[in-house]
Enzyme design. Structure first.
Site, mmCIF file in Angstrom:
data_model
loop_
_atom_site.group_PDB
_atom_site.id
_atom_site.type_symbol
_atom_site.label_atom_id
_atom_site.label_comp_id
_atom_site.label_asym_id
_atom_site.label_seq_id
_atom_site.Cartn_x
_atom_site.Cartn_y
_atom_site.Cartn_z
ATOM 1 N N LYS A 180 5.995 7.805 2.604
ATOM 2 C CA LYS A 180 5.166 7.388 3.738
ATOM 3 C C LYS A 180 5.929 7.613 5.032
ATOM 4 O O LYS A 180 6.865 6.891 5.363
ATOM 5 C CB LYS A 180 4.762 5.913 3.649
ATOM 6 N N GLU A 255 18.126 0.632 4.934
ATOM 7 C CA GLU A 255 18.961 1.146 6.028
ATOM 8 C C GLU A 255 18.312 0.665 7.311
ATOM 9 O O GLU A 255 17.245 1.158 7.687
ATOM 10 C CB GLU A 255 18.998 2.678 6.018
ATOM 11 N N CYS A 289 20.081 4.954 14.846
ATOM 12 C CA CYS A 289 20.499 3.652 14.309
ATOM 13 C C CYS A 289 21.972 3.391 14.586
ATOM 14 O O CYS A 289 22.381 2.260 14.788
ATOM 15 C CB CYS A 289 20.215 3.597 12.823
ATOM 16 N N GLU A 386 19.250 -4.618 19.572
ATOM 17 C CA GLU A 386 19.097 -3.166 19.519
ATOM 18 C C GLU A 386 17.987 -2.741 20.479
ATOM 19 O O GLU A 386 16.842 -3.178 20.356
ATOM 20 C CB GLU A 386 18.739 -2.750 18.088
HETATM 21 P P1 NAD Z 1 9.846 0.199 11.610
HETATM 22 O O1 NAD Z 1 10.565 -0.755 10.757
HETATM 23 O O2 NAD Z 1 8.847 -0.307 12.567
HETATM 24 O O3 NAD Z 1 9.078 1.280 10.715
HETATM 25 C C1 NAD Z 1 9.733 2.042 9.731
HETATM 26 C C2 NAD Z 1 8.728 2.456 8.682
HETATM 27 O O4 NAD Z 1 8.263 1.281 8.027
HETATM 28 C C3 NAD Z 1 7.480 3.145 9.234
HETATM 29 O O5 NAD Z 1 7.098 4.167 8.332
HETATM 30 C C4 NAD Z 1 6.451 2.021 9.224
HETATM 31 O O6 NAD Z 1 5.131 2.491 9.103
HETATM 32 C C5 NAD Z 1 6.853 1.268 7.979
HETATM 33 N N1 NAD Z 1 6.398 -0.121 7.920
HETATM 34 C C6 NAD Z 1 6.097 -0.967 8.939
HETATM 35 N N2 NAD Z 1 5.692 -2.165 8.452
HETATM 36 C C7 NAD Z 1 5.753 -2.077 7.104
HETATM 37 C C8 NAD Z 1 5.480 -2.987 6.051
HETATM 38 N N3 NAD Z 1 5.056 -4.233 6.283
HETATM 39 N N4 NAD Z 1 5.668 -2.579 4.785
HETATM 40 C C9 NAD Z 1 6.111 -1.340 4.516
HETATM 41 N N5 NAD Z 1 6.374 -0.414 5.467
HETATM 42 C C10 NAD Z 1 6.199 -0.791 6.755
HETATM 43 O O7 NAD Z 1 11.007 1.020 12.307
HETATM 44 P P2 NAD Z 1 10.872 2.186 13.360
HETATM 45 O O8 NAD Z 1 10.493 1.567 14.647
HETATM 46 O O9 NAD Z 1 10.048 3.285 12.813
HETATM 47 O O10 NAD Z 1 12.385 2.729 13.406
HETATM 48 C C11 NAD Z 1 13.348 2.156 14.201
HETATM 49 C C12 NAD Z 1 14.300 1.290 13.400
HETATM 50 O O11 NAD Z 1 14.854 2.017 12.312
HETATM 51 C C13 NAD Z 1 15.483 0.842 14.216
HETATM 52 O O12 NAD Z 1 15.760 -0.519 14.006
HETATM 53 C C14 NAD Z 1 16.633 1.702 13.695
HETATM 54 O O13 NAD Z 1 17.899 1.188 13.911
HETATM 55 C C15 NAD Z 1 16.271 1.852 12.281
HETATM 56 N N6 NAD Z 1 16.922 3.037 11.703
HETATM 57 C C16 NAD Z 1 17.970 2.857 10.820
HETATM 58 C C17 NAD Z 1 18.639 3.958 10.275
HETATM 59 C C18 NAD Z 1 19.790 3.778 9.304
HETATM 60 O O14 NAD Z 1 20.181 4.738 8.646
HETATM 61 N N7 NAD Z 1 20.343 2.595 9.164
HETATM 62 C C19 NAD Z 1 18.244 5.229 10.633
HETATM 63 C C20 NAD Z 1 17.192 5.386 11.537
HETATM 64 C C21 NAD Z 1 16.537 4.273 12.056
#
Ligand code: NAD
Length: 484
Positions: A180, A255, A289, A386
């Site tokens: 997804k 992650e 991240c 963040e």
């Molecule tokens: P997000 O958590 O809003 O969304 C990530 C994914 O989760 C999307 O595909 C979203 O549709 C899905 N999602 C949202 N609610 C959900 C639920 N209830 N159940 C299942 N899936 C759900 O994050 P974002 O805004 O897309 O990304 C930014 C975040 O990701 C930041 O906090 C960043 O630090 C983190 N990030 C971490 C890494 C790492 O390797 N540690 C890498 C990249 C980004």
């Protein structure tokens, strides 16, 4: 060239076919450089996710589950070749959908995607069990079996690359995947799904279900026939995933975010340190991240570093991500842009000093100036939370102890950097810094061969390297009675 971004609706990819969502619904994905609609995408709901999971289960029980590991590896290599030969189109789609500059996708994302596939393709037939001579009356050994159906939920900041960090090891281990993508960057994942079919990977092995997190994402997490969820995203959603996955005790890898410290001592090569500090926070418009969002500078060089960092910020070539000279594109969405601008306001109100930046650029697309806050104090929100944007918080420190206290003083622990030419100090810091990765005299490089991840609010588990094989396999013990 742009076929895949101009068709009326980009349909779901389930069981080798492009299909409309069961509900008939679709959503818009926008071009963040202009704010205009880029494409319509079918919106998966729980029914579509169920169809995808059934298809992935059937694939696991079918040809894929019985394929020689070396043949799986060969198919992954074929996919890598197809990605290489389609790299212009993939680059363009990724850039239009996410706002990432094409220069960065060509230099970083696509080579990393190909490297990841190649690395795990080579590992597919080297996932061995072990003969463990536990008893004299038995032959006892382990087999590493694929975990099963994997739900891969990815964010928008590196849609292709983070997607492949999950797809490649999962498929190398013989799992099947329901992917997804994030709702604001769904297009490149659909193209990867099509290329996988073209490579000869059987239908159902990689299903792609764009949709909203609370619906399609949650349906993956709640589904009783999904064995594992591998998630990259925010800590807030990480909590929800962990709770949902408890239903059938799914395995989970998380992650999550970061607020990483990049620490500069006066004995370091200041030119290199400032250059890396700039790219550490401005690369990918700060939507990384492991961004070095807290730049800890010894008080004796604080003003000099701030001045030079501000000059680097002012020198960024901000503009159309499709232009090859651009090195900073827009923020991915209006909501993220507003979140960043809110944090800039918070920083101002907290009394931090803006040296450069601080504003939106123009009113078309979602551009924000690279911003440097100086004289930031550790307790301020812009030092603790963040921001996920091009906003550097420069924090002065007095001595080593102070630097460690500040660096380790947030809820996160993904990465950290230290700049010093004192080898004993470097070793002290690699030991003391609480982080999944510590860089010394560099900031930001990653490699698929090295484990990646954090602890606490940065998540748990490790991706990359051999660690990922453990994420997608389960050992089975075989005990054969051999008599005396
Ligand atoms: P997000 O958590 O809003 O969304 C990530 C994914 O989760 C999307 O595909 C979203 O549709 C899905 N999602 C949202 N609610 C959900 C639920 N209830 N159940 C299942 N899936 C759900 O994050 P974002 O805004 O897309 O990304 C930014 C975040 O990701 C930041 O906090 C960043 O630090 C983190 N990030 C971490 C890494 C790492 O390797 N540690 C890498 C990249 C980004």
């Amino acid at each position: 060239m742009l076929d895949r971004t101009t068709t009326d609706t980009h349909r779901l990819l389930i069981d080798g076919r492009r299909i409309t969502a069961g509900s008939g619904r679709s959503f818009e994905t926008l071009n963040p450089a202009t704010g205009e609609v880029l494409a319509h995408v079918a919106e998966a709901d729980a029914g579509d996710v169920d169809a995808a999971v059934r298809s992935s289960r059937a694939a696991l029980n079918g040809e894929w589950g019985h394929m020689r590991a070396a043949d799986r590896g060969a198919l992954l290599l074929r996919l890598a070749e197809l990605i290489r030969s389609n790299s212009d189109e993939l680059t363009r789609i990724e850039s239009l959908d996410s706002g990432k500059p094409v220069s960065a996708i060509r230099r970083q994302d696509l080579p990393a995607v190909i490297d990841t596939l190649t690395y795990y393709a080579g590992m597919a037939d080297k996932i061995n069990g072990q003969v463990i001579p536990a008893r004299t009356d038995a032959l006892t050994y382990t087999i590493r079996e694929p975990l099963g159906v994997v739900g891969a939920i990815v964010p928008w900041n590196f849609p292709l690359m983070i997607g492949m960090w999950k797809i490649a090891p999962a498929l190398a281990c013989g799992c099947t995947v329901v992917l997804k993508p994030a709702e604001i960057t769904p297009l490149s994942a659909l193209m990867i799904g099509e290329l996988a079919l073209e490579a000869g990977i059987p239908a159902g092995v990689l299903n792609v279900v764009p949709g909203f997190g609370q619906v399609a994402g949650q349906a993956i997490v709640d589904h009783p026939d999904v064995d594992k969820v591998t998630f990259t995203g925010s800590p807030r959603v990480g909590h929800q995933i962990l709770q949902g996955a408890a239903g059938n005790f799914k395995r989970v890898t998380l992650e999550l975010g970061g607020k990483s410290a990049n620490i500069i001592f006066p004995d370091a090569d200041i030119d290199s340190a400032v250059k890396a500090a700039g790219s550490g926070i401005f690369f990918n418009t700060g939507q990384v991240c492991s961004a070095g969002s807290r730049i800890l500078v010894h008080e004796s060089i604080h003003d000099e570093v701030v001045e030079r960092l501000a000059a680097r910020a002012a020198g960024m070539r901000i503009g159309d991500p499709l232009e090859s000279g651009t090195n900073m594109g827009p923020i991915v969405s209006e909501a993220q842009m507003n979140r960043i601008l809110d944090y800039i306001d918070i920083g101002r109100k907290e009394g931090a000093h803006i040296v450069t930046g601080g504003n939106r650029i123009g009113d078309r697309g979602y551009y924000v100036e690279p911003t440097v806050f100086a004289g930031v104090r550790h307790e301020m929100r812009i030092s603790q939370e963040e921001i996920f944007g091009p906003v550097a918080a420069v924090i002065p420190f007095a001595d080593e102890e102070d630097a460690i206290r500040i660096a380790n003083g947030t809820a996160y622990s993904l990465a950290a950097g230290v700049w010093t030419n004192d080898v004993t100090r470097a070793h002290r810091f690699t030991r003391e810094l609480r982080a999944g990765t510590v860089w010394v005299n560099t900031y930001g490089p990653t490699d698929i061969r090295l484990p990646w991840g954090g602890v606490r609010d940065s998540g748990f588990g490790r991706e990359h390297g051999e660690a990922a094989i453990d994420n997608f396999t389960e050992p089975k013990v075989v005990w054969i009675n051999t008599g005396r």
